[in-house]
Design a protein around this motif. Structure first.
Motif, PDB file in Angstrom:
ATOM      1  N   ASP A 166      37.153   8.651 -47.710  1.00  0.00           N
ATOM      2  CA  ASP A 166      37.915   7.574 -48.540  1.00  0.00           C
ATOM      3  C   ASP A 166      38.643   6.388 -47.454  1.00  0.00           C
ATOM      4  O   ASP A 166      38.466   5.327 -47.763  1.00  0.00           O
ATOM      5  CB  ASP A 166      39.214   8.291 -49.387  1.00  0.00           C
ATOM      6  CG  ASP A 166      38.792   9.112 -50.131  1.00  0.00           C
ATOM      7  OD1 ASP A 166      37.660   9.083 -50.812  1.00  0.00           O
ATOM      8  OD2 ASP A 166      39.354  10.265 -50.320  1.00  0.00           O
ATOM      9  N   LEU A 223      37.934   2.517 -47.186  1.00  0.00           N
ATOM     10  CA  LEU A 223      38.934   1.450 -47.131  1.00  0.00           C
ATOM     11  C   LEU A 223      38.947   0.623 -45.664  1.00  0.00           C
ATOM     12  O   LEU A 223      39.005  -0.519 -45.918  1.00  0.00           O
ATOM     13  CB  LEU A 223      40.318   2.177 -46.964  1.00  0.00           C
ATOM     14  CG  LEU A 223      40.810   2.788 -48.326  1.00  0.00           C
ATOM     15  CD1 LEU A 223      41.965   3.660 -48.255  1.00  0.00           C
ATOM     16  CD2 LEU A 223      41.054   1.695 -49.583  1.00  0.00           C
ATOM     17  N   LYS A 283      36.298  -2.136 -46.015  1.00  0.00           N
ATOM     18  CA  LYS A 283      36.748  -3.146 -46.797  1.00  0.00           C
ATOM     19  C   LYS A 283      37.694  -4.213 -46.111  1.00  0.00           C
ATOM     20  O   LYS A 283      37.695  -5.356 -46.472  1.00  0.00           O
ATOM     21  CB  LYS A 283      37.420  -2.603 -48.088  1.00  0.00           C
ATOM     22  CG  LYS A 283      36.878  -2.069 -49.166  1.00  0.00           C
ATOM     23  CD  LYS A 283      37.501  -1.498 -50.389  1.00  0.00           C
ATOM     24  CE  LYS A 283      36.778  -0.595 -51.122  1.00  0.00           C
ATOM     25  NZ  LYS A 283      37.566  -0.031 -52.201  1.00  0.00           N
TER      26      LYS A 283
END
Length: 83
Positions: free
Chosen positions: A26, A30, A33
Motif C-alpha cells: 500500500d 501511494l 502516485k
C-alpha cells in the motif's frame, strides 16, 4: 539531477496486536502516485515469521513489485541476534 531512493517497510505493529491498516504494498502504491521514486522493499530469503506459508510470502512480495517496487532488500533481521 535529483534522485529519490526510498525503502518502503510496513514497520512494527502497535502493542494492541491489531492488524496493520497499511502494508508495504500500500505504501509503495501511494509513493508511486506522488513521484517516480526508486523504491526498495523487504524480501525474505526464508519465510517471514508472520507469513502463513512460503507461497503466501512470495505472493506478498509480488504485490509489492506489482505496486511499483523495483528493488528487493534481503531482510536478515531474523538472524541478527546471532551476530
Amino acid at each position: 539531477m535529483v534522485f529519490a531512493i526510498i525503502v518502503a517497510l510496513r514497520g512494527d505493529q502497535h502493542v494492541s496486536n491489531a492488524l496493520p491498516t497499511m502494508y508495504a504494498a500500500d505504501l509503495v502504491s501511494l509513493l508511486k502516485k506522488v513521484g517516480d521514486f526508486d523504491i526498495s522493499v523487504a524480501a525474505y530469503p526464508e519465510v517471514h515469521p508472520e507469513a502463513k506459508s512460503a507461497q503466501s510470502d512470495l505472493i506478498n512480495l509480488k504485490k509489492k513489485v506489482d505496486a511499483g517496487a523495483n528493488r528487493r532488500y534481503r531482510n536478515c533481521a531474523r538472524h541478527s541476534a546471532g551476530f
